[in-house]
Motif scaffolding. Structure first.
Motif, PDB file in Angstrom:
ATOM      1  N   TYR A 162       9.636   6.156  -5.518  1.00 14.13           N
ATOM      2  CA  TYR A 162       9.260   5.662  -4.843  1.00 14.13           C
ATOM      3  C   TYR A 162       8.210   4.890  -5.028  1.00 14.13           C
ATOM      4  N   LEU A 163       8.074   4.508  -6.612  1.00 16.83           N
ATOM      5  CA  LEU A 163       7.360   3.269  -6.744  1.00 16.83           C
ATOM      6  C   LEU A 163       8.627   1.603  -6.961  1.00 16.83           C
ATOM      7  N   SER A 211       4.967   5.881   3.095  1.00 16.50           N
ATOM      8  CA  SER A 211       4.597   7.226   3.757  1.00 16.50           C
ATOM      9  C   SER A 211       4.466   8.017   2.448  1.00 16.50           C
ATOM     10  N   PRO A 212       3.788   9.330   2.581  1.00 19.48           N
ATOM     11  CA  PRO A 212       3.557  10.823   1.076  1.00 19.48           C
ATOM     12  C   PRO A 212       4.812  10.224   1.150  1.00 19.48           C
ATOM     13  N   LEU A 213       4.844  11.062  -0.426  1.00 17.00           N
ATOM     14  CA  LEU A 213       6.024  11.753  -0.783  1.00 17.00           C
ATOM     15  C   LEU A 213       6.452  13.021   0.101  1.00 17.00           C
ATOM     16  N   LEU A 214       4.815  13.508  -0.002  1.00 12.34           N
ATOM     17  CA  LEU A 214       4.655  15.542   0.266  1.00 12.34           C
ATOM     18  C   LEU A 214       3.205  15.629   0.544  1.00 12.34           C
ATOM     19  N   TYR A 234       1.070  -1.666   0.341  1.00 12.82           N
ATOM     20  CA  TYR A 234       0.227   0.204   0.346  1.00 12.82           C
ATOM     21  C   TYR A 234       0.317   1.640   0.060  1.00 12.82           C
ATOM     22  N   GLY A 235       0.571   2.136  -0.732  1.00 13.75           N
ATOM     23  CA  GLY A 235       1.348   3.712  -0.904  1.00 13.75           C
ATOM     24  C   GLY A 235       0.206   4.705  -0.857  1.00 13.75           C
ATOM     25  N   TYR A 272       9.162  15.966  -8.323  1.00  9.59           N
ATOM     26  CA  TYR A 272       8.181  14.794  -7.742  1.00  9.59           C
ATOM     27  C   TYR A 272       7.996  13.881  -9.220  1.00  9.59           C
ATOM     28  N   ARG A 273       7.893  14.086  -9.900  1.00  6.25           N
ATOM     29  CA  ARG A 273       8.087  13.071 -11.202  1.00  6.25           C
ATOM     30  C   ARG A 273       8.789  11.512 -10.626  1.00  6.25           C
ATOM     31  N   GLN A 274      10.167  12.301 -10.943  1.00  9.64           N
ATOM     32  CA  GLN A 274      11.415  11.651 -10.710  1.00  9.64           C
ATOM     33  C   GLN A 274      11.330  10.924  -9.091  1.00  9.64           C
ATOM     34  N   SER A 275      10.936  12.097  -8.196  1.00 12.85           N
ATOM     35  CA  SER A 275      10.886  11.328  -6.559  1.00 12.85           C
ATOM     36  C   SER A 275       9.702  10.207  -7.058  1.00 12.85           C
ATOM     37  N   LEU A 276       8.631  10.264  -7.904  1.00 14.83           N
ATOM     38  CA  LEU A 276       7.528   9.176  -8.135  1.00 14.83           C
ATOM     39  C   LEU A 276       8.009   7.895  -8.505  1.00 14.83           C
ATOM     40  N   LEU A 277       8.948   7.616  -9.005  1.00 14.76           N
ATOM     41  CA  LEU A 277       9.626   6.617 -10.201  1.00 14.76           C
ATOM     42  C   LEU A 277      10.526   6.495  -9.345  1.00 14.76           C
TER      43      LEU A 277
END
Length: 363
Positions: A104-105, A75-78, A39-40, A97-102
């Protein structure tokens, strides 16, 4: 090497549509089929006085309820609070954040990662974390949760379909009033299916799910508990205002179920009428202390009495808002969600659309 996780993002057309409840229900059903869930929630969206605390509480609740190990929970990125938004607007936060998201995933091990999407279709756009942007980055299927306000919800869903395209896996229509269920089934469902929008569930309205605990009302109203602080777990399903004469009040209260009754601290007659009906808490406004006989009767009947330093209108608005913002922290609600989803949600269709096989034989 573990086979890569797939992603299912649960989004909504407006805040408080029932995303968390849907995630819980879907996750339970998938776990019953023997699947391994992660879960994220990339974007924290709770705008509370202490957003990080409220958000962590949400994440903790999810992981505990679903019994997920820590490595399966992100946990959330922001967090979307005022300060974060203003920093972004002033150019002080230029994070990609798109980079951070990648990152994160990065593959969690497991069969499926459930991603809790933002509250609306455009929320998160400022940070490139809107529903569509996350779906594209994760190559995720989207299950859209929407509340039934009227049959015009089809317009919202048609435009969501245009926006999300092939990412839209299907919809769950939530909170359908009893008197609208047959029209929803006979016209809305077939129409959406014809438009290529699979309807995975039509969920009837549940008073229990919309209910709020007396403890939560105490917190939101900043109320003083005058008696029965041991009964704050009682669930309130309806709100009544005691502002009429006592005969009308009795008739009015008898129609209610598991009520919170808001009335002036000086209206002993109304307070007594409320105590003798299906009242789960009495909320007295204007900071006037009630008569001793009211408190002793409430004590006997085990009904909490709250006193607030607010006028009736403000009190009613706060309580009303609390009903709209369904929190799932009570075990009784989790139980209710499981039963409703078991009855109304087409888990087999969801799994076949995601290409998932049950890991345990059907029992």
């Amino acid at each position: 090497m573990a086979k890569s996780a797939k992603y299912l993002q649960i989004g909504s057309t407006e805040a408080y549509s029932g995303k968390s409840a849907t995630i819980l229900g879907v996750a339970y059903q998938l776990q019953e089929k023997g699947l391994d869930i992660a879960y994220g929630k990339p974007l924290g969206t709770r705008l509370s006085t202490n957003p990080s605390e409220a958000m962590e509480e949400d994440i903790r609740f999810m992981s505990q309820t679903l019994n997920l190990p820590e490595r399966r929970v992100r946990s959330p990125l922001l967090s979307l609070d005022d300060e974060t938004i203003q920093k972004r607007l002033r150019g002080e936060d230029s994070t990609n954040y798109r980079q951070s998201l990648l990152q994160y995933l990065q593959q969690p091990d497991g069969d499926l990662m459930l991603l809790e999407g933002p509250g609306t279709l455009c929320e998160g756009s400022l940070f490139n974390l809107s529903l569509l942007e996350v779906a594209q980055a994760a190559d995720a299927a989207v299950l859209l949760v929407t509340r039934f306000h009227s049959v015009l919800l089809v317009e919202t869903l048609l435009s969501a379909k245009q926006l999300l395209g092939d990412h839209l896996l299907g919809v769950l229509i939530n909170d359908i009033p009893a008197e609208q269920l047959s029209i929803a089934e006979s016209t809305v469902r077939p129409f959406l299916e014809q438009q290529g929008i699979p309807v995975l569930a039509m969920m009837p309205r549940s008073d229990l799910l919309r209910s709020v605990s007396v403890r939560e009302l105490v917190r939101q109203l900043n109320a003083e508990v005058l008696c029965r602080s041991d009964r704050l777990d009682l669930m309130v399903e309806t709100l009544k205002i005691g502002a009429m004469n006592v005969n009308s009040a009795l008739k009015y209260f008898r129609k209610g179920r598991n009520m919170a009754v808001v009335t002036g601290g000086d209206r002993a007659d109304i307070q007594m009428a409320a105590l003798e009906t299906s009242t789960h808490c009495l909320i007295l406004t204007g900071q006037l202390p009630p008569q001793p006989f009211i408190l002793s009767r409430a004590e006997e009947l085990e009904i909490p009495v709250l006193s607030v330093d607010l006028d009736t209108l403000t009190t009613v608005e706060i309580v009303d808002d609390a009903f709209g913002q369904v929190r799932l922290n009570e075990a009784i609600k989790v139980q209710c969600i499981r039963q409703l989803m078991d009855r109304h949600f087409d888990i087999d269709r969801l799994m076949s659309q995601l290409g998932l096989e049950p890991a345990v034989p059907a029992h």
